[in-house]
Design a protein around this motif. Structure first.
Motif, PDB file in Angstrom:
ATOM      1  N   VAL A  32       0.838  -1.196   0.000  1.00  0.00           N
ATOM      2  CA  VAL A  32       0.000   0.000   0.000  1.00  0.00           C
ATOM      3  C   VAL A  32       0.879   1.254   0.000  1.00  0.00           C
ATOM      4  O   VAL A  32       1.483   1.596   1.028  1.00  0.00           O
ATOM      5  CB  VAL A  32      -0.924   0.040   1.239  1.00  0.00           C
ATOM      6  N   PRO A  33       0.992   1.974  -1.116  1.00  0.00           N
ATOM      7  CA  PRO A  33       1.752   3.221  -1.116  1.00  0.00           C
ATOM      8  C   PRO A  33       1.035   4.283  -0.286  1.00  0.00           C
ATOM      9  O   PRO A  33      -0.181   4.455  -0.406  1.00  0.00           O
ATOM     10  CB  PRO A  33       1.791   3.623  -2.603  1.00  0.00           C
ATOM     11  N   ASP A  49       5.532  12.987  -2.994  1.00  0.00           N
ATOM     12  CA  ASP A  49       5.724  11.872  -2.065  1.00  0.00           C
ATOM     13  C   ASP A  49       4.921  10.646  -2.484  1.00  0.00           C
ATOM     14  O   ASP A  49       5.385   9.505  -2.361  1.00  0.00           O
ATOM     15  CB  ASP A  49       5.323  12.280  -0.654  1.00  0.00           C
ATOM     16  N   THR A  50       3.714  10.886  -2.982  1.00  0.00           N
ATOM     17  CA  THR A  50       2.857   9.781  -3.432  1.00  0.00           C
ATOM     18  C   THR A  50       3.443   9.124  -4.678  1.00  0.00           C
ATOM     19  O   THR A  50       3.428   7.893  -4.808  1.00  0.00           O
ATOM     20  CB  THR A  50       1.436  10.283  -3.712  1.00  0.00           C
ATOM     21  N   ARG A  51       3.976   9.932  -5.582  1.00  0.00           N
ATOM     22  CA  ARG A  51       4.599   9.373  -6.794  1.00  0.00           C
ATOM     23  C   ARG A  51       5.787   8.489  -6.442  1.00  0.00           C
ATOM     24  O   ARG A  51       5.960   7.406  -7.011  1.00  0.00           O
ATOM     25  CB  ARG A  51       5.076  10.500  -7.721  1.00  0.00           C
ATOM     26  N   VAL A 121       3.936   1.256   2.321  1.00  0.00           N
ATOM     27  CA  VAL A 121       5.199   1.789   1.796  1.00  0.00           C
ATOM     28  C   VAL A 121       5.090   3.309   1.826  1.00  0.00           C
ATOM     29  O   VAL A 121       4.358   3.910   1.047  1.00  0.00           O
ATOM     30  CB  VAL A 121       5.478   1.276   0.374  1.00  0.00           C
ATOM     31  N   ASN A 122       5.827   3.932   2.725  1.00  0.00           N
ATOM     32  CA  ASN A 122       5.638   5.342   3.031  1.00  0.00           C
ATOM     33  C   ASN A 122       6.591   6.258   2.274  1.00  0.00           C
ATOM     34  O   ASN A 122       7.794   6.010   2.210  1.00  0.00           O
ATOM     35  CB  ASN A 122       5.834   5.566   4.539  1.00  0.00           C
ATOM     36  N   GLY A 123       6.036   7.363   1.753  1.00  0.00           N
ATOM     37  CA  GLY A 123       6.846   8.331   1.027  1.00  0.00           C
ATOM     38  C   GLY A 123       6.974   9.683   1.695  1.00  0.00           C
ATOM     39  O   GLY A 123       7.623  10.579   1.154  1.00  0.00           O
ATOM     40  N   HIS A 124       6.349   9.860   2.887  1.00  0.00           N
ATOM     41  CA  HIS A 124       6.362  11.171   3.547  1.00  0.00           C
ATOM     42  C   HIS A 124       6.710  11.029   5.020  1.00  0.00           C
ATOM     43  O   HIS A 124       6.046  10.307   5.767  1.00  0.00           O
ATOM     44  CB  HIS A 124       4.992  11.833   3.394  1.00  0.00           C
ATOM     45  N   VAL A 166      15.049  12.092  -7.905  1.00  0.00           N
ATOM     46  CA  VAL A 166      14.154  10.941  -8.114  1.00  0.00           C
ATOM     47  C   VAL A 166      13.037  11.296  -9.090  1.00  0.00           C
ATOM     48  O   VAL A 166      12.701  10.509  -9.982  1.00  0.00           O
ATOM     49  CB  VAL A 166      13.577  10.440  -6.779  1.00  0.00           C
ATOM     50  N   LEU A 167      12.460  12.487  -8.957  1.00  0.00           N
ATOM     51  CA  LEU A 167      11.404  12.900  -9.901  1.00  0.00           C
ATOM     52  C   LEU A 167      11.944  13.060 -11.310  1.00  0.00           C
ATOM     53  O   LEU A 167      11.255  12.742 -12.284  1.00  0.00           O
ATOM     54  CB  LEU A 167      10.736  14.185  -9.420  1.00  0.00           C
ATOM     55  N   LEU A 168      13.182  13.538 -11.465  1.00  0.00           N
ATOM     56  CA  LEU A 168      13.779  13.633 -12.802  1.00  0.00           C
ATOM     57  C   LEU A 168      13.937  12.247 -13.422  1.00  0.00           C
ATOM     58  O   LEU A 168      13.950  12.106 -14.645  1.00  0.00           O
ATOM     59  CB  LEU A 168      15.143  14.332 -12.721  1.00  0.00           C
TER      60      LEU A 168
END
Length: 247
Positions: A32-33, A49-51, A121-124, A166-168
């Motif tokens: 689960v993101p 963060d979600t991406r 799975v945490n992004g923030h 990471v976004l690039l």
């Protein structure tokens, strides 16, 4: 651009694309993101963060496929988190720690009726308190739940070199290259007292903690790969601590 992220995972691995019948009689485990909707400076999208959490989750699912008896499925992302420190900036939508904790608990209770194992799975970073409390409760109730974060050693704090790189790599068209400007680059430990009192705006007028101008897609590929490897190793090892964080 070449990475596991860009290889398409079979649609059946996506929970939202599966049917109830397809899940019957299977040993399903769920990834689960968990991210946020918050300002990431003038150059990154609100769902950064979600991406990142979603991309790491998909890459991890790809690597887990066929490694055990479980069928690892990816749940739709939870795109709102505890982001109160960013509320001085337009676009931020924070549900707070208490609401996020309740959401994660009820999510886990419901999903565990059919899923044998559950990983957030945490992004923030602001979500950690809610994740720890919720997962500890789920485990106390006898559910096989855990969580891990998309973190790497040496990362800067917010919308700087790390996240911009990471976004690039995973979403280059959505990075406003010409809008990148350095933010407050002081160590986070030095900023924390003022940040706790007044939020990110108190320490950075543009909402950036770090220097995004040094970011590159190549560096982003390396960082992203480290995030995936870290989460993958933790999930494969499956040693949750007292708060359910995979170590």
């Amino acid at each position: 651009m070449n990475s596991a992220y860009h290889r398409r995972v079979p649609s059946v691995s996506e929970l939202a694309s599966a049917t109830s019948k397809q899940l019957q009689g299977t040993r399903s485990a769920l990834l689960v993101p968990v991210g946020s909707t918050e300002q990431h400076g003038p150059h990154l999208p609100l769902d950064t963060d979600t991406r990142i959490a979603s991309a790491v989750t998909r890459a991890v699912a790809d690597r887990l496929a066929g490694t055990d008896e479980s069928i690892w499925r990816i749940a739709p992302s939870i795109g709102y988190g505890a982001s109160g420190e960013h509320e001085a900036f337009d676009g931020t939508v924070s549900v707070g720690t208490s609401a996020l904790r309740s959401l994660l608990v009820e999510f886990g209770r419901s999903a565990s009726r059919w899923a044998s194992r559950l990983v957030f799975v945490n992004g923030h970073g602001g979500n950690v308190e809610a994740l720890a409390a919720a997962t500890a409760l789920l485990r106390f109730e006898g559910r096989d739940a855990a969580w891990c974060s998309c973190t790497v050693a040496g990362a800067d704090a917010h919308a700087g070199h790390t996240e911009t790189s990471v976004l690039l790599h995973i979403s280059p068209r959505d990075v406003m290259i010409d809008e990148r400007v350095p933010g407050n680059c002081a160590p986070l430990r030095e900023l924390m007292p003022e940040l706790r009192r007044g939020g990110v705006a108190a320490v950075s007028e543009i909402g950036v903690l770090g220097d995004p101008t040094t970011a590159t897609a190549d560096e982003g590929e390396r960082i992203f790969g480290d995030m995936v490897e870290s989460c993958l190793r933790r999930i494969e090892r499956w040693v949750p601590d007292r708060d359910g964080m995979l170590t």
